[in-house]
Design an enzyme around this catalytic site. Structure first.
Site, short mmCIF file in Angstrom:
data_model
loop_
_atom_site.label_atom_id
_atom_site.label_comp_id
_atom_site.label_asym_id
_atom_site.label_seq_id
_atom_site.Cartn_x
_atom_site.Cartn_y
_atom_site.Cartn_z
N HIS A 58 64.76 39.20 -23.76
CA HIS A 58 65.50 40.34 -24.29
C HIS A 58 66.02 41.22 -23.15
CE1 HIS A 58 65.87 44.24 -26.64
NE2 HIS A 58 66.71 43.42 -27.22
N HIS A 61 70.54 39.05 -32.13
CA HIS A 61 69.55 39.90 -32.79
C HIS A 61 69.30 39.44 -34.24
CE1 HIS A 61 70.53 42.41 -29.25
NE2 HIS A 61 69.30 42.85 -29.38
N GLU A 120 76.81 48.70 -31.84
CA GLU A 120 75.77 48.68 -30.78
C GLU A 120 75.57 50.05 -30.14
OE1 GLU A 120 76.54 46.04 -27.54
OE2 GLU A 120 74.55 46.30 -26.71
CU1 CUO Z 1 68.43 44.27 -28.05
CU2 CUO Z 1 68.33 47.03 -29.98
O1 CUO Z 1 67.44 46.05 -28.51
O2 CUO Z 1 69.46 45.72 -28.88
#
Ligand code: CUO
Length: 666
Positions: free
Chosen positions: A197, A226, A338
């Site tokens: 991540h 995600h 985002e």
């Molecule tokens: Cu990867 Cu919220 O953590 O985008």
């Protein structure tokens, strides 16, 4: 503070930089040469650093060296953008080296590492430079803080060259089974998942020079990567008979999940704050971080986003309306929600997902009265540890799904590959159509992230999920004329819902996890395709996740992006969790992207794309499960066209622990 320079000449662990005296921080200047020679005791090579005129650092220095750093905080992002631009703007690698050495002892270490990593990843002249894995530089973001006390103790007692017994991290250290959510700790706190991540967000920054941010379909990939995390998390939850994660939709209501990370920041010399059960987010007013935002504002952004989805168009920054089209709409929405600097209108649609992270991460001290820093949700290296991460992202995903639900359904001719029939699929490599999972223990050397003497190896031993390697066997009959090309798409989903009932397609489609995707050449007649689980286009091998600087392997930072191979298969359960394996051969003519994908690190493209290339599949990400089904289709079976097939299978978990070097693993 990391004891080694982060920026290292390839393959050389015994070099130090010969730092010009005027580069030393003010308080060390009087010591001059004594400092350089102290760190150079065991060095076999001194690397000259040319003094250059250093660009003014200005507000970059506003973030103190002992503070925590978060990309989600707008002020931190801004100064990170400045520093990245300085690194990108250096004319030559030598100049970059000079400014990196100069800034390393002045700017915040997390900020320094992030900005330099982004720059090295994007400069054409630094593509062959090594960066140590992030866990080796900042192990404090991934490991139980008790490790460091033990390592320090060992360092004082065990002779330098003696091989130390690894420090074992218990499998359960953040909570007990009284907490239901703790059943998922092995997933949330998996080191490889958290490294993936962090790397993903490093490869796809949302704020920096536009040339760095603008990547093919980045907004869509934000959605898809995600979405797949949530699908995988739900698969794990169903393995434990827990219901799918609940969206965090009522922002004013208490968050029932608590989380106590048990991480200490070595940089900030403070523990990461915890969250007790039933806390609520509140308006933020933290002057030091320049964060001032009301929950009302987050709600206004949300309402505008929903209005845009139902209207099918967004209002651009210039006031003109832009249609959310069938294929590109999701990319626009990804950047908008985002948000990234590619958002069509950041002033109007705001910064919803990022600020959601910030609201949650400051839940314990929204006005900074206790002088506390942010919780784990505030950092992409640690966010996935917290149960609330999945609640927030399940909510974000539900917005994307709302948009996807408005798109035209795939017609049969958009799914079928005429003349191509998948006749049989199976999982081989143990009992047929059964995958075995178990615990595995692995060791990683962390010495690079330790700042105490002596400098021996510091191994930690941790326990993670693993599966027995297996192969897919796929029989495809090509009844057309001559050779044909296809894309083989492999997914896996639980067979039953929480009540033990078979799924409706409309729900099951969101639970399919991508296992692999690859091109196949199919001769006329019957073809048997075999493909190993280790070849998955989703994963990177263990060695890459934890890559070892000592090995002479060509690595660069992009290669760290990829789901960890040991987490390819969800845990399943002891009785054998019933699943459905789905295989589709789609027509390559409609999938192809004409480009060369030669090179290294092109093997985890499903979640990470390919460096400096287009996303290598022309279909919408998640195809064929990214939309509601055509009329008359209620079940997966009804959805199938002849080029698809489903096979029941099981994932059986054995609660035994094997060492990595024991035979069962490979
Ligand atoms: Cu990867 Cu919220 O953590 O985008």
């Amino acid at each position: 503070r990391p004891k080694e320079p982060v920026f290292m000449p390839k393959g050389d662990n015994n070099a130090v930089f010969d730092v010009p005296n005027n580069y030393l921080p003010e308080n060390y200047k009087p010591l001059g040469m004594q400092i350089t020679s102290r760190f150079g005791e065991s060095a076999t090579e001194k690397i000259p650093v040319t003094p250059i005129t250093i660009p003014p650092l200005g507000e970059i220095l506003d973030l103190a060296r002992d503070e925590n750093f978060s990309l989600f905080i707008p002020k931190h992002r801004k100064i990170a953008g400045r520093l990245i631009d300085i690194y990108l703007g250096m004319r030559t690698v030598d100049d970059l080296l000079s400014v990196a050495v100069y800034t390393r002892d002045r700017v915040n270490p997390y900020l320094f590492n992030y900005a330099l990593s982004v720059a090295l990843l994007h400069r054409p002249d630094t593509q062959d430079l090594d960066l140590p894995s992030f866990i080796r530089t900042f192990p404090d973001k991934y490991l139980d803080s008790k490790v460091f006390g033990k390592a320090r103790e060992n360092a004082n007692i065990v002779p330098e060259n003696a091989r130390q017994e690894p420090i074992e991290i218990p499998k359960d250290y953040t909570a007990s089974d009284l907490e239901e959510e703790h059943r998922l700790a092995y997933f949330r706190e998996d080191i490889g998942i958290n490294l993936h991540h962090w790397h993903w967000h490093l490869v796809y920054p949302f704020e920096a020079d536009i040339s760095v941010v603008r990547k093919d379909r980045r907004g869509e990939l934000f959605y898809y990567m995600h979405q797949q995390i949530i699908a995988r998390y739900n698969f794990e939850r169903l393995s434990h008979r827990l219901k799918r994660v609940e969206r965090f939709i009522e922002w004013r209501a208490p968050i029932k999940e608590a989380y106590f990370p048990k991480l200490d920041s070595l940089v900030a010399s403070r523990p990461w704050p915890a969250r007790v059960a039933n806390q609520k987010i509140s308006n933020l007013k933290r002057e030091l971080d320049q964060v001032k935002l009301d929950v009302d504002e987050l709600e206004r952004w949300r309402d505008r986003i929903f209005a845009a989805i139902s209207a099918g168009e967004v209002r651009g920054a210039d006031g003109k309306m832009v249609t959310l089209s069938e294929f590109e709409g999701i990319d626009v929405l990804g950047n908008m929600i985002e948000s990234s600097i590619l958002s069509p209108n950041r002033a109007f649609y705001g910064d919803m997902h990022n600020m959601g992270h910030v609201f949650i991460s400051y839940i314990h001290d929204p006005d900074h009265r206790h002088l506390e820093s942010f919780g784990v949700m505030g950092d992409s290296a640690t966010a996935m540890r917290d149960p609330v991460f999945y609640r927030w992202h399940a909510y974000i995903d539900s917005i994307f799904q709302q948009f996807k639900d408005t798109l035209p359904r795939y017609r049969e001719n958009q799914l079928n590959y005429p003349g191509m029939t998948v006749e049989d699929i199976s999982i081989e490599g143990g009992s047929k159509n059964q995958i075995q999972t178990f615990w595995q223990q692995s060791d990683v050397d962390l010495s690079r992230g330790m700042d105490f003497q002596p400098r021996g190896a510091v191994f930690i031993r941790f326990t993670h999920l693993q599966h027995r390697p297996f192969t897919y066997k796929i029989v495809v009959n090509n009844t057309g004329n001559g050779n044909k090309m296809g894309t083989c798409r492999i997914f896996l989903a639980p067979k039953f819902d929480e009540r033990g009932n078979p799924w409706l397609f409309r729900d099951q489609k969101n639970l399919f996890i991508e296992m692999d995707k690859f091109m196949v050449s199919l001769k006329q007649g019957r073809n048997t395709i075999t493909r190993s689980s280790s070849q998955s286009s989703v994963t990177i091998p263990f060695e890459r996740t934890f890559r070892d600087l000592d090995a002479n392997r060509p690595t660069f930072n992009f290669c760290g992006c990829g789901w960890p191979a040991h987490m390819l298969v969800p845990m399943g359960n002891a009785e054998g969790m019933k699943c459905q394996l789905f295989v589709m051969i789609s027509d390559y003519q409609n999938d192809r992207v004409d480009q060369s994908v030669e090179g290294i690190c092109n093997d985890a493209y499903s979640f990470c794309g390919i460096k400096d290339r287009k996303y290598p599949d022309a279909r919408s990400m998640g195809y064929p499960f990214d939309r509601q089904p055509r009329d008359g289709v209620d079940t997966l079976q009804q959805f199938l066209t002849p080029n698809m097939r489903v096979q029941d299978c099981t994932i059986t978990f054995s609660n035994r622990v094997f060492r990595r070097d024991q035979q069962k693993t490979q």
